[in-house]
Design a protein around this motif. Structure first.
Motif, PDB file in Angstrom:
ATOM      1  N   VAL A  52      33.934 -13.973  20.307  1.00 16.77           N
ATOM      2  CA  VAL A  52      35.078 -14.756  19.698  1.00 16.77           C
ATOM      3  C   VAL A  52      34.829 -15.826  19.729  1.00 16.77           C
ATOM      4  O   VAL A  52      35.265 -16.062  17.835  1.00 16.77           O
ATOM      5  CB  VAL A  52      36.404 -15.485  21.208  1.00 16.77           C
ATOM      6  CG1 VAL A  52      37.367 -16.289  20.808  1.00 16.77           C
ATOM      7  CG2 VAL A  52      37.023 -13.823  21.614  1.00 16.77           C
ATOM      8  N   SER A  56      34.158 -16.261  15.335  1.00 15.90           N
ATOM      9  CA  SER A  56      35.317 -18.036  14.917  1.00 15.90           C
ATOM     10  C   SER A  56      34.553 -19.256  14.009  1.00 15.90           C
ATOM     11  O   SER A  56      35.593 -19.916  13.727  1.00 15.90           O
ATOM     12  CB  SER A  56      36.485 -18.938  16.679  1.00 15.90           C
ATOM     13  OG  SER A  56      37.209 -18.085  16.909  1.00 15.90           O
ATOM     14  N   GLU A  57      32.906 -19.083  14.907  1.00 15.08           N
ATOM     15  CA  GLU A  57      32.621 -20.351  13.911  1.00 15.08           C
ATOM     16  C   GLU A  57      32.773 -19.424  12.200  1.00 15.08           C
ATOM     17  O   GLU A  57      32.460 -20.727  11.403  1.00 15.08           O
ATOM     18  CB  GLU A  57      31.543 -20.105  14.402  1.00 15.08           C
ATOM     19  CG  GLU A  57      29.727 -21.095  13.333  1.00 15.08           C
ATOM     20  CD  GLU A  57      30.056 -22.373  13.729  1.00 15.08           C
ATOM     21  OE1 GLU A  57      29.929 -23.391  13.053  1.00 15.08           O
ATOM     22  OE2 GLU A  57      30.777 -22.793  15.083  1.00 15.08           O
ATOM     23  N   CYS A  59      35.174 -18.128  11.443  1.00 19.96           N
ATOM     24  CA  CYS A  59      36.157 -17.639  10.701  1.00 19.96           C
ATOM     25  C   CYS A  59      36.887 -19.175  11.236  1.00 19.96           C
ATOM     26  O   CYS A  59      37.922 -19.669  11.982  1.00 19.96           O
ATOM     27  CB  CYS A  59      37.241 -16.958  11.326  1.00 19.96           C
ATOM     28  SG  CYS A  59      36.661 -15.326  10.434  1.00 19.96           S
ATOM     29  N   THR A  62      40.701 -19.594  12.827  1.00 14.98           N
ATOM     30  CA  THR A  62      41.739 -19.866  13.783  1.00 14.98           C
ATOM     31  C   THR A  62      41.149 -20.494  15.178  1.00 14.98           C
ATOM     32  O   THR A  62      41.604 -20.323  16.566  1.00 14.98           O
ATOM     33  CB  THR A  62      40.344 -18.972  14.465  1.00 14.98           C
ATOM     34  OG1 THR A  62      38.512 -18.860  14.647  1.00 14.98           O
ATOM     35  CG2 THR A  62      40.554 -17.262  13.504  1.00 14.98           C
ATOM     36  N   ARG A  63      40.312 -21.807  14.554  1.00  9.84           N
ATOM     37  CA  ARG A  63      40.262 -23.178  15.150  1.00  9.84           C
ATOM     38  C   ARG A  63      41.456 -24.599  15.113  1.00  9.84           C
ATOM     39  O   ARG A  63      40.597 -25.802  15.389  1.00  9.84           O
ATOM     40  CB  ARG A  63      39.303 -23.638  15.725  1.00  9.84           C
ATOM     41  CG  ARG A  63      37.607 -22.275  15.994  1.00  9.84           C
ATOM     42  CD  ARG A  63      36.130 -23.280  16.047  1.00  9.84           C
ATOM     43  NE  ARG A  63      36.120 -23.443  15.396  1.00  9.84           N
ATOM     44  CZ  ARG A  63      34.443 -23.604  14.597  1.00  9.84           C
ATOM     45  NH1 ARG A  63      34.019 -22.718  15.995  1.00  9.84           N
ATOM     46  NH2 ARG A  63      34.080 -24.599  14.009  1.00  9.84           N
ATOM     47  N   ASP A  73      39.724 -28.343  11.394  1.00  9.03           N
ATOM     48  CA  ASP A  73      39.082 -26.762  12.166  1.00  9.03           C
ATOM     49  C   ASP A  73      38.963 -28.767  13.824  1.00  9.03           C
ATOM     50  O   ASP A  73      38.701 -29.272  13.541  1.00  9.03           O
ATOM     51  CB  ASP A  73      38.090 -26.956  11.504  1.00  9.03           C
ATOM     52  CG  ASP A  73      36.918 -26.394  12.842  1.00  9.03           C
ATOM     53  OD1 ASP A  73      37.538 -25.897  13.840  1.00  9.03           O
ATOM     54  OD2 ASP A  73      35.851 -25.444  12.686  1.00  9.03           O
ATOM     55  N   PRO A  77      36.404 -22.918  20.354  1.00  7.41           N
ATOM     56  CA  PRO A  77      37.209 -21.699  19.661  1.00  7.41           C
ATOM     57  C   PRO A  77      38.218 -21.356  20.366  1.00  7.41           C
ATOM     58  O   PRO A  77      38.516 -21.862  21.914  1.00  7.41           O
ATOM     59  CB  PRO A  77      35.272 -20.689  20.619  1.00  7.41           C
ATOM     60  CG  PRO A  77      35.014 -22.036  20.925  1.00  7.41           C
ATOM     61  CD  PRO A  77      35.312 -23.233  21.044  1.00  7.41           C
ATOM     62  N   PRO A  78      38.855 -20.096  19.989  1.00  6.04           N
ATOM     63  CA  PRO A  78      40.036 -19.553  20.725  1.00  6.04           C
ATOM     64  C   PRO A  78      39.424 -18.884  22.270  1.00  6.04           C
ATOM     65  O   PRO A  78      38.230 -18.680  22.441  1.00  6.04           O
ATOM     66  CB  PRO A  78      40.583 -18.635  20.245  1.00  6.04           C
ATOM     67  CG  PRO A  78      39.721 -18.832  19.216  1.00  6.04           C
ATOM     68  CD  PRO A  78      39.207 -19.277  18.556  1.00  6.04           C
ATOM     69  N   PHE A 109      45.550 -19.591  18.446  1.00 10.24           N
ATOM     70  CA  PHE A 109      44.531 -18.558  18.647  1.00 10.24           C
ATOM     71  C   PHE A 109      44.040 -18.448  20.174  1.00 10.24           C
ATOM     72  O   PHE A 109      43.410 -18.709  20.985  1.00 10.24           O
ATOM     73  CB  PHE A 109      43.365 -18.108  17.996  1.00 10.24           C
ATOM     74  CG  PHE A 109      43.202 -18.194  16.090  1.00 10.24           C
ATOM     75  CD1 PHE A 109      43.740 -16.585  16.416  1.00 10.24           C
ATOM     76  CD2 PHE A 109      44.318 -18.874  16.255  1.00 10.24           C
ATOM     77  CE1 PHE A 109      43.453 -16.474  14.592  1.00 10.24           C
ATOM     78  CE2 PHE A 109      44.689 -18.408  14.338  1.00 10.24           C
ATOM     79  CZ  PHE A 109      44.131 -17.485  13.527  1.00 10.24           C
ATOM     80  N   TRP A 147      39.952 -11.410  11.846  1.00 11.45           N
ATOM     81  CA  TRP A 147      39.035 -11.694  12.701  1.00 11.45           C
ATOM     82  C   TRP A 147      38.529 -11.268  13.797  1.00 11.45           C
ATOM     83  O   TRP A 147      37.877 -11.106  14.324  1.00 11.45           O
ATOM     84  CB  TRP A 147      40.113 -13.431  13.139  1.00 11.45           C
ATOM     85  CG  TRP A 147      39.610 -13.955  14.401  1.00 11.45           C
ATOM     86  CD1 TRP A 147      38.356 -14.149  14.281  1.00 11.45           C
ATOM     87  CD2 TRP A 147      39.722 -13.862  15.048  1.00 11.45           C
ATOM     88  NE1 TRP A 147      37.801 -15.270  15.332  1.00 11.45           N
ATOM     89  CE2 TRP A 147      38.983 -15.118  16.258  1.00 11.45           C
ATOM     90  CE3 TRP A 147      41.345 -13.251  16.318  1.00 11.45           C
ATOM     91  CZ2 TRP A 147      38.980 -15.381  17.631  1.00 11.45           C
ATOM     92  CZ3 TRP A 147      41.099 -13.996  17.817  1.00 11.45           C
ATOM     93  CH2 TRP A 147      40.237 -14.743  17.977  1.00 11.45           C
TER      94      TRP A 147
END
Length: 290
Positions: A52, A56-57, A59, A62-63, A73, A77-78, A109, A147
């Motif tokens: 995850v 997320s890094e 994408c 997502t943060r 950002d 991370p989620p 997320f 994602w």
């Protein structure tokens, strides 16, 4: 969403009008996109959390947390939450954890891991269920799915595809190749121009009703295909929002838009066609990006 202090961030994008609307909703009205993935075997929580984080890094959308009228950002991370074994109702696709609102400055997320989560067990009797959740204020169902695909790429040992674009939905709409530009927004609208195919709404407070239905086969444009008979169910023509993802339309000119909220759901009258294929041809075409 609550604002965070001004600080330096790498990824940031302007909030679209739709995202600003979601930011003002009360927690009880928060809209969450959720995917349930069922499988046989086991899943190591630390390995999942690492996948995850790496996805997320790639994408960073997502943060996101809110910084004034921007989404930025936050660098976190989620989270992956390990739930109590057997606490997921596979028959109803339901769990109290699925009703938890995702709002900034907290996570927008998250991933829920249900060991023995109600999926089809393997020969050893083990099963696992993953629920990927995201605030609809920062992404749509297709963005969440892309994602998720990156998370599973990392779990398989591959590199994530990533989605670094900062293109907002408002910028996307301005790039549409429309003669004369976007139509003006309607003003001073009152009353219902179209009847609801569901009939009168009950006066009692509405809640979420979960039902599980399985349809064999592969079904492209499933959302639009279900929208068509719903709007045709009544005795009079009806209208309803029909989501349409425009990522394919702008991918060649604006790569990396996969993870953003790039779906529009205009409310359109149902095309009075005799069958779904002809309705799809008449009602599902749309403009493309320049």
């Amino acid at each position: 969403m609550s604002p965070i202090p001004q600080q330096r961030h790498g990824y940031r994008r302007e909030m679209s009008a739709g995202e600003w609307l979601y930011a003002g909703l009360a927690p009880r009205d928060s809209n969450t996109v959720q995917y349930v993935v069922e499988g046989a075997g086991t899943m190591d929580a630390s390995r999942l959390a690492d996948a995850v984080a790496r996805a997320s890094e790639a994408c960073p959308g997502t943060r996101l947390v809110r910084d004034g009228r921007r989404l930025v950002d936050g660098g976190v991370p989620p989270r992956v939450r390990v739930m109590e074994a057997g606490s997921f109702d596979a028959g109803l696709l339901d769990s109290p954890a699925l009703r938890h609102a995702l709002r900034s400055p907290d996570a927008t997320f998250e991933v829920l891991l249900f060991p023995g989560g109600g999926g089809v067990p393997d020969s050893a009797g083990a099963s696992v269920t993953l629920v990927f959740r995201a605030s609809h204020g920062v992404t749509d169902a297709r963005g969440l799915m892309l994602w998720i695909e990156d998370v599973f790429r990392v779990l398989r040992g591959s590199e994530p595809a990533g989605a670094p674009s900062t293109l907002s939905r408002d910028e996307f709409l301005r790039d549409l190749d429309l003669p004369g530009g976007l139509p003006p927004a309607a003003r001073n609208v009152s009353g219902l121009a179209w009847p609801s195919p569901l009939g009168r709404l009950p006066r009692r407070p509405a809640g979420t009703l979960w039902r599980r239905r399985s349809v064999d086969g592969s079904h492209p444009a499933a959302t639009a295909a279900s929208w068509y008979p719903s709007t045709c169910a009544g005795t009079r023509p009806a209208s309803g929002p029909r989501p349409g993802c425009r990522r394919r339309s702008c991918w060649t000119s604006r790569p990396g838009t996969a993870g953003r909220r790039c779906t529009a759901a205009p409310s359109r009258p149902s095309p009075r066609a005799r069958n779904w294929p002809s309705a799809r041809t008449r009602g599902c075409s749309g403009p493309r990006c320049r």
